[in-house]
Design a protein around this motif. Structure first.
Motif, PDB file in Angstrom:
ATOM      1  N   GLN A  36     -67.133  20.884 -43.567  1.00  0.00           N
ATOM      2  CA  GLN A  36     -67.865  21.079 -44.819  1.00  0.00           C
ATOM      3  C   GLN A  36     -67.182  20.286 -45.936  1.00  0.00           C
ATOM      4  OE1 GLN A  36     -70.769  22.856 -45.733  1.00  0.00           O
ATOM      5  NE2 GLN A  36     -70.380  21.757 -47.646  1.00  0.00           N
ATOM      6  N   ILE A  69     -73.996  20.161 -51.826  1.00  0.00           N
ATOM      7  CA  ILE A  69     -75.377  20.420 -51.428  1.00  0.00           C
ATOM      8  C   ILE A  69     -76.014  19.082 -51.098  1.00  0.00           C
ATOM      9  CG2 ILE A  69     -77.626  21.312 -52.151  1.00  0.00           C
ATOM     10  CD1 ILE A  69     -76.155  23.191 -54.065  1.00  0.00           C
ATOM     11  N   ARG A 111     -79.758  28.628 -59.747  1.00  0.00           N
ATOM     12  CA  ARG A 111     -79.225  27.784 -58.672  1.00  0.00           C
ATOM     13  C   ARG A 111     -77.962  27.050 -59.124  1.00  0.00           C
ATOM     14  NH1 ARG A 111     -78.875  26.005 -53.767  1.00  0.00           N
ATOM     15  NH2 ARG A 111     -79.996  24.185 -52.967  1.00  0.00           N
ATOM     16  N   ASP A 118     -82.398  19.145 -56.456  1.00  0.00           N
ATOM     17  CA  ASP A 118     -82.263  19.175 -54.995  1.00  0.00           C
ATOM     18  C   ASP A 118     -83.501  18.607 -54.326  1.00  0.00           C
ATOM     19  OD1 ASP A 118     -84.218  21.159 -55.013  1.00  0.00           O
ATOM     20  OD2 ASP A 118     -82.826  22.792 -54.600  1.00  0.00           O
ATOM     21  N   GLU A 119     -83.510  18.596 -53.005  1.00  0.00           N
ATOM     22  CA  GLU A 119     -84.592  17.981 -52.248  1.00  0.00           C
ATOM     23  C   GLU A 119     -85.934  18.682 -52.442  1.00  0.00           C
ATOM     24  OE1 GLU A 119     -82.836  18.162 -48.380  1.00  0.00           O
ATOM     25  OE2 GLU A 119     -81.999  16.131 -48.526  1.00  0.00           O
ATOM     26  N   ASP A 177     -74.788  32.577 -50.411  1.00  0.00           N
ATOM     27  CA  ASP A 177     -75.268  31.200 -50.394  1.00  0.00           C
ATOM     28  C   ASP A 177     -75.224  30.677 -48.964  1.00  0.00           C
ATOM     29  OD1 ASP A 177     -76.086  28.693 -51.117  1.00  0.00           O
ATOM     30  OD2 ASP A 177     -74.131  28.048 -51.869  1.00  0.00           O
ATOM     31  N   PRO A 212     -75.959  27.560 -46.458  1.00  0.00           N
ATOM     32  CA  PRO A 212     -76.334  26.168 -46.213  1.00  0.00           C
ATOM     33  C   PRO A 212     -77.401  26.092 -45.130  1.00  0.00           C
ATOM     34  CG  PRO A 212     -73.950  26.475 -46.150  1.00  0.00           C
ATOM     35  CD  PRO A 212     -74.558  27.823 -46.148  1.00  0.00           C
ATOM     36  N   MET A 213     -78.105  24.986 -45.099  1.00  0.00           N
ATOM     37  CA  MET A 213     -79.165  24.807 -44.111  1.00  0.00           C
ATOM     38  C   MET A 213     -78.605  24.970 -42.694  1.00  0.00           C
ATOM     39  SD  MET A 213     -81.801  21.604 -43.713  1.00  0.00           S
ATOM     40  CE  MET A 213     -82.328  21.841 -45.410  1.00  0.00           C
ATOM     41  N   GLY A 214     -79.299  25.745 -41.884  1.00  0.00           N
ATOM     42  CA  GLY A 214     -78.907  25.945 -40.502  1.00  0.00           C
ATOM     43  C   GLY A 214     -77.960  27.095 -40.256  1.00  0.00           C
ATOM     44  N   LYS A 215     -77.475  27.742 -41.329  1.00  0.00           N
ATOM     45  CA  LYS A 215     -76.559  28.873 -41.181  1.00  0.00           C
ATOM     46  C   LYS A 215     -77.303  30.189 -41.417  1.00  0.00           C
ATOM     47  CE  LYS A 215     -72.717  26.310 -40.919  1.00  0.00           C
ATOM     48  NZ  LYS A 215     -71.715  26.342 -39.844  1.00  0.00           N
ATOM     49  N   THR A 216     -76.869  31.230 -40.735  1.00  0.00           N
ATOM     50  CA  THR A 216     -77.435  32.557 -40.935  1.00  0.00           C
ATOM     51  C   THR A 216     -76.384  33.482 -41.542  1.00  0.00           C
ATOM     52  OG1 THR A 216     -76.850  33.201 -38.671  1.00  0.00           O
ATOM     53  CG2 THR A 216     -79.049  32.289 -39.019  1.00  0.00           C
ATOM     54  N   GLU A 236     -67.421  30.420 -44.180  1.00  0.00           N
ATOM     55  CA  GLU A 236     -68.348  29.708 -43.313  1.00  0.00           C
ATOM     56  C   GLU A 236     -67.778  29.632 -41.907  1.00  0.00           C
ATOM     57  OE1 GLU A 236     -71.074  25.664 -43.416  1.00  0.00           O
ATOM     58  OE2 GLU A 236     -69.902  26.293 -45.161  1.00  0.00           O
TER      59      GLU A 236
END
Length: 499
Positions: free
Chosen positions: A297, A346, A326, A390-391, A136, A138-142, A209
């Motif tokens: 976080q 989230i 999800r 979600d968005e 999983d 999060p946005m911006g993480k690789t 993370e």
């Protein structure tokens, strides 16, 4: 996939094998110091410079482009008395002496390691039956992956990044996920490149993370290689007792990993949140609230009535993940000696009762078969607050506390959770008004697609997930896994009858 063959266990005398082994044929250049006669009184203008420049030391292994890597402050290896001492830190540097073998496994160069991406993706040592969920992000993480490599004496291997790269004095071997490589293959590759070791994966350790990544760490054991073969990214490799990891690790992101590494493997392992800050109040019937971890976080943490209920909820979330349904990333946590569940927040989640009732939320109908299989009686929630949106407009099942063998309030379901999936009917046409409003209009084709998704989940993976995360004893978890497999078969039988 073939597994590397382990060498028989050696006795204490054999562990060091009585000899030194130099794994590399090249060494860092020896430092030569000039000798001078006794100092004489000199003129200020006679041109002599008494200060000697520091020797330039280069890593014996160059970068991929052939460029030499200078080590500004070289590390020093420890003596052979540290090699077999379970309470000692043993440090090795490029080309330094190593024992011939340790704990019955030789320390020798891994000469036939893969050289291509395809070769690494098929490398031995991967654990096919692990049953790991998707990572999983999060946005911006690789994505990244690595391994916690433990010796039989309990010590763990750390690497010292060359010149303190990224501010690390020492860290666990890991690296960014390379395109085309599985996370397991990537972890094995990173362990070889950074530590010189050949590793076999033995289980899941956890997802952590970090500043720019989410790293999946596996449990691993050394089956070959030598730390003297470390690549240019490391200037030293150390073997460290668990209770001394904090002496070498200096990165905040490694603190929870070190804490977890000090605990025994097994499904009871929980993440301590003693250092987390509570930033919001309790929602729902179980004690808890919103918390923020040291990285910033946010999580929602709750503490069900029993430890088994907490594990039951974690298990349900991992089974949803395995199906691609999800859900937030969830972890088993511990606070003041009590087990609980942490759900990573989230951003942008919202309630959408009208969208759910109108069949307009993506993933709501597609996940219905999984809700039925897992007996998630409270999948929608009394206020349509257990299935948020979600968005991107996707359904997110945020609270599987009423799934599997427990009701949402913590009471056991008993025989109501049986081998037959009655929830195919009761969630659509039963007394649960909210569930019926969302699932009552689902088509047979939508149900069939969901059942096919469950049918594709291998039995061995179900067993592995349940043993890793489920409640009860090992025998009780085995019975739970077999019940889930029988429920899967019942779903497939019901689908066949309808066609």
């Amino acid at each position: 996939m073939n597994r590397p063959t382990l060498f028989p266990k050696a006795n204490k005398a054999e562990q060091t094998c009585g000899r030194f082994a130099n794994a590399l044929t090249f060494k860092a250049p020896a430092v030569k110091r000039k000798t001078h006669p006794a100092p004489q009184q000199l003129s200020l203008f006679d041109g002599h410079d008494q200060a000697q420049p520091a020797p330039r030391v280069f890593h014996p292994r160059p970068r991929e482009n052939g460029e030499k890597v200078r080590i500004h402050s070289p590390s020093a290896p420890t003596g052979q008395d540290s090699w077999t001492g379970a309470d000692a830190v043993a440090t090795f540097t490029p080309g330094s002496p190593v024992p011939d073998c340790l704990h019955g496994v030789p320390l020798a160069p891994w000469t036939d390691h893969p050289r291509t991406r395809q070769g690494w993706n098929q490398v031995d040592g991967q654990m096919d039956a692990l049953g790991e969920p998707p990572l999983d992000l999060p946005m911006g993480k690789t994505a990244a992956s690595g391994a916690i490599i433990e010796e039989p004496d309990g010590r763990i291997w750390l690497v010292h990044p060359t010149n303190g790269f990224a501010g690390y004095d020492a860290t666990f071997p890991k690296g960014g996920a390379e395109p085309g490589l599985s996370l397991q293959a990537n972890a094995i590759k990173e362990c070889f490149e950074e530590a010189g070791l050949k590793v076999e994966i033995t289980g899941m350790f956890g997802d952590f993370e970090r500043s720019t990544t989410v790293a999946r760490y596996y449990r691993g054991k050394r089956v070959g290689g030598t730390p003297a073969d470390m690549g240019w990214e490391s200037q030293a490799v150390s073997l460290v007792p668990k209770n001394r990891l904090h002496e070498l690790l200096n990165g905040a992101a490694d603190t929870p990993i070190a804490a977890a590494a000090g605990k025994p493997a097994g499904h009871d392992q929980a993440r301590s949140i003693e250092g987390w800050k509570q930033v919001g109040k309790q929602h729902g019937s179980n004690p808890g609230g919103f918390f923020q971890d040291p990285t910033g976080q946010r999580w929602y943490c709750k503490f069900p009535k029993s430890a088994d209920h907490a594990k039951n909820e974690i298990l349900a979330s991992k089974l949803y993940e395995a199906l691609g349904i999800r859900t937030p990333h969830m972890e088993l946590i511990r606070l003041n000696g009590r087990l609980g569940v942490a759900s990573r927040m989230i951003a942008g989640l919202r309630r959408d009762e009208a969208g759910l009732r109108g069949g307009k939320v993506k993933g709501a109908a597609e996940g219905f078969a999984a809700d039925a299989w897992l007996a998630n009686w409270d999948a929608v929630g009394l206020l349509y607050d257990n299935m948020l949106v979600d968005e991107a407009g996707n359904a997110v099942r945020i609270d599987p506390g009423g799934a599997l063998i427990y009701r949402a309030q913590g009471a056991p379901k008993g025989q109501a959770f049986g081998d037959k999936v009655a929830e195919l009917e009761t969630l659509r046409f039963g007394q649960n008004v909210e569930a019926a409003a969302v699932f009552g209009q689902i088509s047979k084709a939508q149900i069939a697609r969901g059942v096919a998704q469950i049918a594709a989940l291998p039995d061995k993976r179900i067993r592995a997930i349940v043993q890793e995360h489920g409640p009860g004893t090992a025998g009780q978890r085995q019975e739970l896994a077999e019940r889930l497999i029988r429920r899967k078969a019942d779903l497939m039988h019901s689908l066949a009858e309808d066609q």
